[in-house]
Every structure is written in C-alpha cells, then in structure tokens.
Design an enzyme around this catalytic site. Structure first.
Site, PDB file in Angstrom:
ATOM      1  N   LYS A 160       0.860  -1.189   0.000  1.00  0.00           N
ATOM      2  CA  LYS A 160       0.000   0.000   0.000  1.00  0.00           C
ATOM      3  C   LYS A 160       0.896   1.239   0.000  1.00  0.00           C
ATOM      4  CE  LYS A 160      -1.719   3.322   2.241  1.00  0.00           C
ATOM      5  NZ  LYS A 160      -1.858   4.456   1.438  1.00  0.00           N
ATOM      6  N   GLY A 213       7.052   5.017   8.074  1.00  0.00           N
ATOM      7  CA  GLY A 213       6.203   6.201   8.135  1.00  0.00           C
ATOM      8  C   GLY A 213       6.287   6.838   9.505  1.00  0.00           C
ATOM      9  N   THR A 215       5.548   7.826  13.476  1.00  0.00           N
ATOM     10  CA  THR A 215       5.424   7.055  14.712  1.00  0.00           C
ATOM     11  C   THR A 215       3.933   6.873  15.054  1.00  0.00           C
ATOM     12  OG1 THR A 215       7.542   7.920  15.419  1.00  0.00           O
ATOM     13  CG2 THR A 215       6.149   7.009  17.143  1.00  0.00           C
ATOM     14  N   GLU A 235       9.745   1.225  10.697  1.00  0.00           N
ATOM     15  CA  GLU A 235      10.779   2.267  10.570  1.00  0.00           C
ATOM     16  C   GLU A 235      10.046   3.593  10.689  1.00  0.00           C
ATOM     17  OE1 GLU A 235      13.854   1.420  10.186  1.00  0.00           O
ATOM     18  OE2 GLU A 235      13.712  -0.639   9.460  1.00  0.00           O
ATOM     19  N   CYS A 269      13.761  10.913   7.068  1.00  0.00           N
ATOM     20  CA  CYS A 269      13.694  10.410   8.453  1.00  0.00           C
ATOM     21  C   CYS A 269      15.059  10.474   9.136  1.00  0.00           C
ATOM     22  CB  CYS A 269      13.172   8.986   8.463  1.00  0.00           C
ATOM     23  SG  CYS A 269      14.114   7.891   7.409  1.00  0.00           S
ATOM     24  N   GLU A 367       9.693  16.146  15.357  1.00  0.00           N
ATOM     25  CA  GLU A 367      10.154  15.966  13.980  1.00  0.00           C
ATOM     26  C   GLU A 367       9.387  16.943  13.096  1.00  0.00           C
ATOM     27  OE1 GLU A 367       8.925  12.446  11.784  1.00  0.00           O
ATOM     28  OE2 GLU A 367      10.979  12.193  11.108  1.00  0.00           O
TER      29      GLU A 367
HETATM   30  P1  TAP Z   1       2.423   8.473   7.537  1.00  0.00           P
HETATM   31  O1  TAP Z   1       1.390   9.524   7.617  1.00  0.00           O
HETATM   32  O2  TAP Z   1       2.700   7.655   8.713  1.00  0.00           O
HETATM   33  O3  TAP Z   1       2.000   7.557   6.307  1.00  0.00           O
HETATM   34  C1  TAP Z   1       2.776   6.457   5.911  1.00  0.00           C
HETATM   35  C2  TAP Z   1       1.888   5.450   5.217  1.00  0.00           C
HETATM   36  O4  TAP Z   1       0.958   4.932   6.166  1.00  0.00           O
HETATM   37  C3  TAP Z   1       1.071   6.040   4.085  1.00  0.00           C
HETATM   38  O5  TAP Z   1       1.015   5.103   3.025  1.00  0.00           O
HETATM   39  C4  TAP Z   1      -0.275   6.224   4.731  1.00  0.00           C
HETATM   40  O6  TAP Z   1      -1.349   6.217   3.829  1.00  0.00           O
HETATM   41  C5  TAP Z   1      -0.341   4.990   5.620  1.00  0.00           C
HETATM   42  N1  TAP Z   1      -1.338   5.052   6.690  1.00  0.00           N
HETATM   43  C6  TAP Z   1      -1.929   6.139   7.237  1.00  0.00           C
HETATM   44  N2  TAP Z   1      -2.805   5.764   8.199  1.00  0.00           N
HETATM   45  C7  TAP Z   1      -2.776   4.400   8.275  1.00  0.00           C
HETATM   46  C8  TAP Z   1      -3.436   3.419   9.067  1.00  0.00           C
HETATM   47  N3  TAP Z   1      -4.330   3.751  10.005  1.00  0.00           N
HETATM   48  N4  TAP Z   1      -3.127   2.129   8.855  1.00  0.00           N
HETATM   49  C9  TAP Z   1      -2.213   1.752   7.946  1.00  0.00           C
HETATM   50  N5  TAP Z   1      -1.579   2.644   7.139  1.00  0.00           N
HETATM   51  C10 TAP Z   1      -1.843   3.954   7.305  1.00  0.00           C
HETATM   52  O7  TAP Z   1       3.830   9.063   7.088  1.00  0.00           O
HETATM   53  P2  TAP Z   1       4.136  10.023   5.905  1.00  0.00           P
HETATM   54  O8  TAP Z   1       3.542  11.347   6.227  1.00  0.00           O
HETATM   55  O9  TAP Z   1       3.780   9.398   4.597  1.00  0.00           O
HETATM   56  O10 TAP Z   1       5.748  10.089   5.972  1.00  0.00           O
HETATM   57  C11 TAP Z   1       6.391  10.864   6.869  1.00  0.00           C
HETATM   58  C12 TAP Z   1       6.822  10.077   8.101  1.00  0.00           C
HETATM   59  O11 TAP Z   1       7.508   8.885   7.740  1.00  0.00           O
HETATM   60  C13 TAP Z   1       7.812  10.827   8.976  1.00  0.00           C
HETATM   61  O12 TAP Z   1       7.474  10.715  10.329  1.00  0.00           O
HETATM   62  C14 TAP Z   1       9.137  10.136   8.704  1.00  0.00           C
HETATM   63  O13 TAP Z   1      10.107  10.236   9.695  1.00  0.00           O
HETATM   64  C15 TAP Z   1       8.709   8.759   8.473  1.00  0.00           C
HETATM   65  N6  TAP Z   1       9.715   8.047   7.685  1.00  0.00           N
HETATM   66  C16 TAP Z   1      10.523   7.189   8.331  1.00  0.00           C
HETATM   67  C17 TAP Z   1      11.498   6.515   7.634  1.00  0.00           C
HETATM   68  C18 TAP Z   1      12.378   5.547   8.376  1.00  0.00           C
HETATM   69  S1  TAP Z   1      13.233   4.525   7.526  1.00  0.00           S
HETATM   70  N7  TAP Z   1      12.458   5.516   9.655  1.00  0.00           N
HETATM   71  C19 TAP Z   1      11.647   6.705   6.264  1.00  0.00           C
HETATM   72  C20 TAP Z   1      10.803   7.594   5.634  1.00  0.00           C
HETATM   73  C21 TAP Z   1       9.819   8.255   6.374  1.00  0.00           C
HETATM   74  P3  TAP Z   1      -1.863   7.531   3.056  1.00  0.00           P
HETATM   75  O14 TAP Z   1      -0.793   8.544   3.092  1.00  0.00           O
HETATM   76  O15 TAP Z   1      -2.105   7.021   1.711  1.00  0.00           O
HETATM   77  O16 TAP Z   1      -3.115   7.954   3.727  1.00  0.00           O
END
Ligand code: TAP
Length: 478
Positions: A160, A213, A215, A235, A269, A367
């Site tokens: 997904k 994604g 936390t 992660e 991240c 963050e």
């Molecule tokens: P999130 O808002 O957490 O979204 C990540 C993914 O989770 C998206 O595909 C999102 O879907 C999905 N999602 C949302 N709600 C969900 C639920 N209830 N159940 C299952 N999946 C769900 O993160 P983001 O805004 O895309 O990315 C930013 C975050 O990712 C930052 O905190 C960053 O630090 C972290 N990140 C961490 C790493 C590592 S390796 N530690 C690497 C990259 C990013 P939709 O967006 O399609 O709604």
C-alpha cells in the site's frame, strides 16, 4: 460501477499529475487472497533461491531500462529534484540485485553435537504474506528496501503506497510481472491509509506488516496487526543530531550539516535536524553554514540544477512554517531562511537555521520533516552526548571530530540505530538500517534485511532404535 479516483496534484504547479484508484476493503481482501494462494500453493516460495534470484535480477534490469521514466514520476509526485530521483532509481536497482544475492546465501543450521543418534536441523523459512505500507518521501526506494528482500526470502507481498505518491509502486509491480515474477507474488492496492492500510494490517491472512512512516501510524499498525498476532517491523520518525567538535574538519562538517538538513527538502527520516556544535566554533560554523546554504538552488524540480524542490503538499508546507514561527516565539534566533524566504506558489522552503535552541523547546523535540535546523551549543563531550540522547527518537546521528577517542566514545554512547562518523546520510547495502525507541524496531539491509522476512523451524531427527524413555531426553524436555 465506476471506481472512485484519488487525484494527485503536482506540489510544484498544482496540475494533475496522476489519478489512482481509491482502493476498498474488498480490494485489500482480494489482494491478500491472491498473495496467500501464491504463497500456499504457488511455486515462488518453493523454487530454488537461485532461480528466484534470476527473476529478481531481470526485474532490476527492467527497472534500469525505465530509469528516466520512473525518476520523472517521482519528481512529479514527490516534488524532489530530478538528479536525486535518478539516484533513487539507481539505488532501487542496487537493492533488488543485492536482495537477489542475499536470497542465495540465506541458510539455516545443522547440529550434529546433540547426541550420537540425534541430529538437529534449523530451517529458515519465509514468514508468509507480507503487508507493506510506505510513505511519500522516498516511494521507490522504500519499496525496494522491503519488497525485493521479502521476495528473496520466498514471501509474497501486498503493498500500500502513499495516497500522494503511488505511481512508482504501480510501475515497479508491472515491471515485476514483465520479469516473469508469478501472478499473486507482488500486489499493489492504492488508496487511503485509514481504509486500505488499516484493512491490510488487520487482515489475518497477513503474517507480517513492514511499515515505514510516522510514529503515530506505526503505533496503529502495531496494534492492528497484534489483533491477529502478526509480526511487525516499523521504521518510524527521527530527530537526528549532528555533533560537531572544535577539532572537526570544518569544511566537511559544514557540508555534512548542510546535506543532512536540506537533502530531499529535509523530508528525510534520517535528517540531522539538530546541530550540536561546540561553543568555541559555533559563531564561525554558523556563518559558514549560512553562506553555504545561500548557494543552494531552490525551485523547479525538473531543472537539472535544482538542489531543493517542493514540500509534499500545502498542509505540510504550512505545518513546517508554523514550527518555524513557534520556535521564534519561544526565543529562537533566525540565522537564515525562515518564513519570509518561503514561496507559497511552489511550496518551496529555504533551508532555515534557528540558533539558541534549548531542549525544552518544541523544535528541539518534534520531527518537523522540513529543511529546518535547530542549533544548540555544548561545552563538553558529556553534554553533547546527553543533548543528543535527549530525544524519544533513536534513528541516526553523526559525530564530527578528528580525535578517534572522541569519535568512538560518542558513537558508543549514542542511542540510535545508525551513527555516522565524519560523514552523513551515508549508507552501504551491507549495513543494517533501523531505529530504536520511537524510531521503531526491525532492521532493513544487510543480512538482517532478509532475515526479517523469515521464521526459524527446528527439526530434531532420531536415527536408529530408541531405548531411552520418551519425555526425559536432555534439554528439550526441561
Ligand atoms: P504516515 O502519515 O505515517 O504515512 C505512511 C503510510 O501509512 C502512508 O502510506 C499512509 O497512507 C499509511 N497510513 C496512514 N494511516 C494508516 C493506518 N491507520 N493504517 C495503515 N496505514 C496507514 O507518514 P508520511 O507522512 O507518509 O511520511 C512521513 C513520516 O515517515 C515521517 O514521520 C518520517 O520520519 C517517516 N519516515 C521514516 C522513515 C524511516 S526509515 N524511519 C523513512 C521515511 C519516512 P496515506 O498517506 O495514503 O493515507
């Protein structure tokens, strides 16, 4: 019945760049069923790892042939500069090739030392169907840190991608099919996290959830997968520190600090979003940093010269600016960048440095996920380590000093999955990658990157006639 679509507007010019199907719970159930049939009855988990490696290598070659097209999809959807998007696709190919090789080396154990008539065998087997949920900042690369490794282990996947950046996941899945990877092995369901992601995490056919994604969402996935006792690897976010001692190579440390906070517009991240700098060199260091930052080119991500592109969407752009404003209200001193330098029409934020940051301020702790650096000065090694560890996160930190004693003492004292010494945002496929604390658990890359997707099975074989009493054999009965 016509299907609802999610429109992706370019973060740079607000034009429609993609339309993705808005997946439903039924779509997720169908995809998990396909992945489960491919796992339970298909050839993929049963074939020679060498044959699987051939499929994966062909997949990698097809990705390489489509490098420019895939990179441009990432630029359109993410808003990142083209030169970096191309490098991401090169990394994807390297990851797929590396996973192919790892799959052939993956092995169990045998024990001949447990008695003359007994042999123990430990098999390493694929965990089953893996649910993969990925974010928007490095869509293709994050896909490739997970899916090829799960596949090399013999698993099947349902992926997904983010609602904002689903393009490359769909294209990579198509290329997997072109490479002959059997139907049902790689499945993608696009849509919203609270529908598709939630249904995937809660589906009992899924044996493991692999998530990258925030936390906040990571905790939801752990809870949801826990309902059916599925394994999780998460992660999550970070608040990395760049620690610069007075004896560091200042030119390198300035470039490292700059890259740590500006790469991928700070939507990273592993960003070094806190600078801890020795008080004796702080003034000079910040001056040089501000000068270096002013030479970065911000703008059209398709321009070959651009260093920083657009923030992912307007809501995130506004949230980054709010954090800058709040920090200034709390007493932060603006060194460069800031709200005045931001451009709403392309969602561009200039690298921003905020000095005089205390650990009690929210910018030290939260963050931001943008090019915003919080600066705190220190006087002793102990203070530097205490400041760096004063965070719920534990993903990546860097230390800059020419003194090996300082480097090793600091590196061993830091609570993070990764420590860079005199380098930053660096990586090698062999080195495990992941976090501690609120940055999550589980490891990607290295041998750990394939082991995550396996389970161990012990087989104890008795040969010859058993004359002893069952149930009182050594060890196992205790
Ligand atoms: P999130 O808002 O957490 O979204 C990540 C993914 O989770 C998206 O595909 C999102 O879907 C999905 N999602 C949302 N709600 C969900 C639920 N209830 N159940 C299952 N999946 C769900 O993160 P983001 O805004 O895309 O990315 C930013 C975050 O990712 C930052 O905190 C960053 O630090 C972290 N990140 C961490 C790493 C590592 S390796 N530690 C690497 C990259 C990013 P939709 O967006 O399609 O709604």
């Amino acid at each position: 019945m016509s299907r609802a679509l999610i429109e992706r507007l370019s973060p740079t010019n607000n034009e429609i760049v993609a339309r993705f199907a808005e997946g439903t719970v039924d779509d997720v159930n169908d995809a998990v069923t396909a992945a489960k049939i491919a796992f339970d009855k298909g050839m993929w988990p049963r074939m020679d790892a060498g044959v699987r490696a051939q499929f994966l290598r062909l997949w990698s070659r097809k990705i390489a042939e489509n490098r420019e097209r895939l990179a441009r999809i990432e630029v359109e959807e993410v808003g990142k500069p083209l030169k970096y998007a191309r490098a991401d696709i090169d990394t994807v190919c390297a990851l797929v090739d590396y996973a192919a090789g790892l799959g052939m080396q993956s092995h169990g154990l045998a024990y001949s030392s447990i008695g003359a008539n007994r042999t123990g065998i430990v098999l390493r087997e694929p965990v089953g169907v893996v649910g993969v949920v990925i974010p928007w900042n490095f869509p293709a690369e994050t896909f490739a840190k997970k899916v090829p490794f799960a596949l090399a282990a013999g698993c099947t996947c349902v992926i997904k991608p983010s609602e904002f950046t689903s393009g490359t996941a769909l294209e990579l899945a198509k290329l997997a099919a072109e490479a002959g990877i059997p139907p049902g092995v790689v499945n993608v369901v696009t849509g919203y996290g609270n529908v598709v992601g939630d249904a995937l995490s809660g589906n009992p056919g899924v044996s493991m959830m692999s998530f990258t994604g925030s936390t906040r969402v990571g905790k939801q996935i752990i809870a949801r997968a826990g309902e059916h006792v599925a394994r999780t690897a998460v992660e999550l976010g970070g608040k990395g520190a760049t620690i610069v001692f007075a004896d560091a190579d200042i030119e390198d440390a300035v470039r490292g600090t700059l890259t740590s906070i500006s790469f991928n517009q700070g939507e990273c991240c592993v960003a070094g979003s806190r600078l801890l700098v020795h008080a004796d060199i702080a003034e000079e260091f910040l001056q040089r940093l501000a000068t270096a930052m002013s030479s970065l080119r911000i703008g059209d991500p398709f321009d070959e010269e651009t260093d920083l592109g657009s923030m992912i969407h307007r809501e995130h752009f506004d949230s980054v600016l709010r954090h800058i404003e709040e920090a200034q209200l709390e007493g932060a001193r603006l060194v460069c960048g800031g709200i005045e330098a931001a451009r709403r029409d392309g969602l561009h934020i200039a690298p921003t440095v905020l000095d005089d940051i205390r650990p009690s301020m929210s910018i030290f702790r939260r963050e931001i996920f943008g090019p915003v650096l919080a600066v705190t000065r220190f006087r002793s090694l102990e203070d530097a380590v205490a400041l760096a560890n004063d965070s719920e996160y534990g993903l990546a930190n860097s230390v800059w000093s020419k003194n090996i004693d300082v480097v090793m003492t600091v590196a061993k004292s830091l609570r993070s999955g990764i420590v860079w010494a005199n380098t930053a945002l660096d990586g090698a496929l062999q080195l495990p990658f992941g976090g501690n604390g609120s940055s999550g658990f589980g490891r990607e890359l290295g041998e750990a990157g394939i082991e995550e997707y396996t389970v161990l099975k012990s087989i104890l074989i008795h040969t010859g006639k058993r004359n002893d009493t069952f149930g009182v054999a050594p060890a196992a009965s205790q």
